[in-house]
Design an enzyme around this catalytic site. Sequence first.
Site, PDB file in Angstrom:
ATOM      1  N   GLY A  72       0.837  -1.197   0.000  1.00 23.05           N
ATOM      2  CA  GLY A  72       0.000   0.000   0.000  1.00 23.05           C
ATOM      3  C   GLY A  72       0.875   1.250   0.000  1.00 23.05           C
ATOM      4  O   GLY A  72       0.565   2.253  -0.648  1.00 23.05           O
ATOM      5  N   THR A  73       1.984   1.162   0.716  1.00 17.76           N
ATOM      6  CA  THR A  73       2.926   2.285   0.764  1.00 17.76           C
ATOM      7  C   THR A  73       3.385   2.653  -0.645  1.00 17.76           C
ATOM      8  O   THR A  73       3.406   3.829  -1.029  1.00 17.76           O
ATOM      9  CB  THR A  73       4.151   1.882   1.621  1.00 17.76           C
ATOM     10  OG1 THR A  73       3.698   1.679   2.954  1.00 17.76           O
ATOM     11  CG2 THR A  73       5.243   2.941   1.595  1.00 17.76           C
ATOM     12  N   ASN A 139      -6.225   4.666  10.083  1.00 15.87           N
ATOM     13  CA  ASN A 139      -5.632   3.468  10.673  1.00 15.87           C
ATOM     14  C   ASN A 139      -5.528   3.539  12.195  1.00 15.87           C
ATOM     15  O   ASN A 139      -5.546   2.520  12.870  1.00 15.87           O
ATOM     16  CB  ASN A 139      -4.247   3.209  10.066  1.00 15.87           C
ATOM     17  CG  ASN A 139      -3.436   4.460   9.892  1.00 15.87           C
ATOM     18  OD1 ASN A 139      -3.872   5.411   9.224  1.00 15.87           O
ATOM     19  ND2 ASN A 139      -2.270   4.510  10.488  1.00 15.87           N
ATOM     20  N   GLN A 167      -7.487   0.756   4.966  1.00 16.34           N
ATOM     21  CA  GLN A 167      -8.188   0.341   6.194  1.00 16.34           C
ATOM     22  C   GLN A 167      -9.704   0.266   6.003  1.00 16.34           C
ATOM     23  O   GLN A 167     -10.417  -0.083   6.945  1.00 16.34           O
ATOM     24  CB  GLN A 167      -7.871   1.294   7.355  1.00 16.34           C
ATOM     25  CG  GLN A 167      -6.417   1.307   7.779  1.00 16.34           C
ATOM     26  CD  GLN A 167      -5.974   0.032   8.506  1.00 16.34           C
ATOM     27  OE1 GLN A 167      -6.786  -0.820   8.870  1.00 16.34           O
ATOM     28  NE2 GLN A 167      -4.670  -0.109   8.715  1.00 16.34           N
ATOM     29  N   SER A 185      -4.213  -2.640   0.094  1.00 16.18           N
ATOM     30  CA  SER A 185      -3.095  -3.459   0.561  1.00 16.18           C
ATOM     31  C   SER A 185      -3.638  -4.834   0.941  1.00 16.18           C
ATOM     32  O   SER A 185      -4.663  -4.936   1.613  1.00 16.18           O
ATOM     33  CB  SER A 185      -2.453  -2.786   1.775  1.00 16.18           C
ATOM     34  OG  SER A 185      -1.468  -3.628   2.328  1.00 16.18           O
ATOM     35  N   ALA A 186      -2.929  -5.896   0.515  1.00 19.09           N
ATOM     36  CA  ALA A 186      -3.454  -7.257   0.695  1.00 19.09           C
ATOM     37  C   ALA A 186      -3.466  -7.707   2.151  1.00 19.09           C
ATOM     38  O   ALA A 186      -4.387  -8.410   2.588  1.00 19.09           O
ATOM     39  CB  ALA A 186      -2.625  -8.237  -0.139  1.00 19.09           C
ATOM     40  N   HIS A 187      -2.441  -7.299   2.929  1.00 15.99           N
ATOM     41  CA  HIS A 187      -2.305  -7.924   4.251  1.00 15.99           C
ATOM     42  C   HIS A 187      -3.267  -7.397   5.297  1.00 15.99           C
ATOM     43  O   HIS A 187      -3.317  -7.910   6.412  1.00 15.99           O
ATOM     44  CB  HIS A 187      -0.855  -7.853   4.742  1.00 15.99           C
ATOM     45  CG  HIS A 187      -0.373  -6.510   5.173  1.00 15.99           C
ATOM     46  ND1 HIS A 187      -0.216  -6.178   6.489  1.00 15.99           N
ATOM     47  CD2 HIS A 187       0.006  -5.421   4.470  1.00 15.99           C
ATOM     48  CE1 HIS A 187       0.261  -4.937   6.575  1.00 15.99           C
ATOM     49  NE2 HIS A 187       0.403  -4.457   5.355  1.00 15.99           N
ATOM     50  N   THR A 223       9.197  -8.246 -12.226  1.00 20.94           N
ATOM     51  CA  THR A 223       8.468  -9.506 -12.408  1.00 20.94           C
ATOM     52  C   THR A 223       7.363  -9.631 -11.371  1.00 20.94           C
ATOM     53  O   THR A 223       7.593  -9.388 -10.183  1.00 20.94           O
ATOM     54  CB  THR A 223       9.459 -10.690 -12.278  1.00 20.94           C
ATOM     55  OG1 THR A 223      10.449 -10.527 -13.291  1.00 20.94           O
ATOM     56  CG2 THR A 223       8.764 -12.027 -12.445  1.00 20.94           C
ATOM     57  N   CYS A 310       5.787   4.148  15.497  1.00 23.82           N
ATOM     58  CA  CYS A 310       6.127   4.240  14.078  1.00 23.82           C
ATOM     59  C   CYS A 310       6.770   2.914  13.695  1.00 23.82           C
ATOM     60  O   CYS A 310       6.971   2.033  14.522  1.00 23.82           O
ATOM     61  CB  CYS A 310       6.996   5.440  13.766  1.00 23.82           C
ATOM     62  SG  CYS A 310       8.652   5.317  14.358  1.00 23.82           S
TER      63      CYS A 310
HETATM   64  N1  PLP Z   1      -2.307   3.264   4.356  1.00 29.44           N
HETATM   65  C1  PLP Z   1      -2.887   2.963   5.532  1.00 29.44           C
HETATM   66  C2  PLP Z   1      -4.093   3.711   5.963  1.00 29.44           C
HETATM   67  C3  PLP Z   1      -2.335   1.960   6.333  1.00 29.44           C
HETATM   68  O1  PLP Z   1      -2.898   1.670   7.520  1.00 29.44           O
HETATM   69  C4  PLP Z   1      -1.179   1.284   5.891  1.00 29.44           C
HETATM   70  C5  PLP Z   1      -0.540   0.260   6.737  1.00 29.44           C
HETATM   71  O2  PLP Z   1      -0.570   0.311   7.943  1.00 29.44           O
HETATM   72  C6  PLP Z   1      -0.642   1.632   4.643  1.00 29.44           C
HETATM   73  C7  PLP Z   1      -1.229   2.637   3.912  1.00 29.44           C
HETATM   74  C8  PLP Z   1       0.578   0.962   4.121  1.00 29.44           C
HETATM   75  O3  PLP Z   1       0.273  -0.303   3.588  1.00 29.44           O
HETATM   76  P1  PLP Z   1       1.451  -1.391   3.492  1.00 29.44           P
HETATM   77  O4  PLP Z   1       1.634  -1.964   4.852  1.00 29.44           O
HETATM   78  O5  PLP Z   1       0.922  -2.404   2.505  1.00 29.44           O
HETATM   79  O6  PLP Z   1       2.637  -0.699   2.983  1.00 29.44           O
END
Ligand code: PLP
Length: 367
Positions: A72-73, A139, A167, A185-187, A223, A310
């Site tokens: 997601g980042t 989050n 979230q 984000s998958a996790h 890839t 953090c």
């Molecule tokens: N955006 C939000 C609101 C999140 O809570 C998080 C992860 O905590 C992210 C982005 C980042 O996602 P990732 O852990 O897949 O990098």
Amino acid sequence: MSARLTYLDWNATAPILPEVAAAMADWLARCGNASSVHRAGRAARQAVEAARHEVAALAGAPADHVTFTGSGTEANQMVLAGISGRRLVSALEHDSLRAGPEIELIPARRDGTIDLAALEKMTEMGDSPALVSVMFANNETGITQPVAEAARLAHRSGALYHTDAVQAAGKLELRGVGADLVTLSAHKIGGPQGVGALIAPPDLTLSPLVRGGGQERGRRAGTENVAGLVGFGIAARRAAERAGDAAAIAALRDEAERRLCAIAPDARIFGADAPRVANTLCIAMPRVPAATQVMALDLAGVMVSAGAACSSGKLRRSPVLEAMGVPPELADCAIRISLGWSTSAADIDHLVEAWGALYVRTKVHAA
Ligand code: PLP
């Protein structure tokens, strides 16, 4: 040390679904690059495209709007790196969106939602913005943002609208809010860590963050992580099916909130007066630092996080609570308790018992 373990940190990461892990293990045992033209490559490509359809369905977008990323980042950073011009980003965003140069922060209100009047003024002043980014659900507090209104203001000023729905996915309906770009984000939904997606129209010019091969239609070289994407696809399908779980999860969260506040009348809940996703509770035990609470709860077998942690595990003041105007001494005592699909009433009992015992101990010491 407690024998019983209770995981209440689902906003940090959710447990991987057993069927996701099984399907990924199957793909890890296979060989095939999704760009190869032979049968192994074609099978990998088919698996990637099937996952793309599942993720697109969760976001309510066509499959060709999905660009897979490594997190997601990364998807958030793609938005900041890919769109030039004035970028207005809410002060409540995850670090991955506030880490861009030359962004202008949209202020938050005390209730934890963004200040729409301030956003409107910002769109009217100076050059027209190129991007407005306001997350779907926070989050730390779980507070949901007025995304449809933010999208309307963005579009009125000619800007693209992005929402970080990491979230919100699997908890709220993502369709129909009018976002041009969406981060997933998958996790957080039962898929693997290290896999994400950016939803964006294919004809939108986005200069890539990762250059090289032409994968992901030239938007993200590298890839493809076939096993990871297969896992993401299954998790996305299950997330869409779990939409009905929200009421039961909210009931457990509200029960936890009620019981913790009954034990500690001076406790403070952040987001109590704003719309929140069902699973998140951000609570301060005044005068007890968040790190102390997290450690004491961990010793009692309950896993939660400090609202102010953090990624390095060190503590720092939460910029989200700061943006909401929470006094620093209270923000430093805030923890985040987050529930998920397997959270039970017994987990809530365990939390209440451990947190209550700490509260009583600290009161006795202070007396
Ligand atoms: N955006 C939000 C609101 C999140 O809570 C998080 C992860 O905590 C992210 C982005 C980042 O996602 P990732 O852990 O897949 O990098």
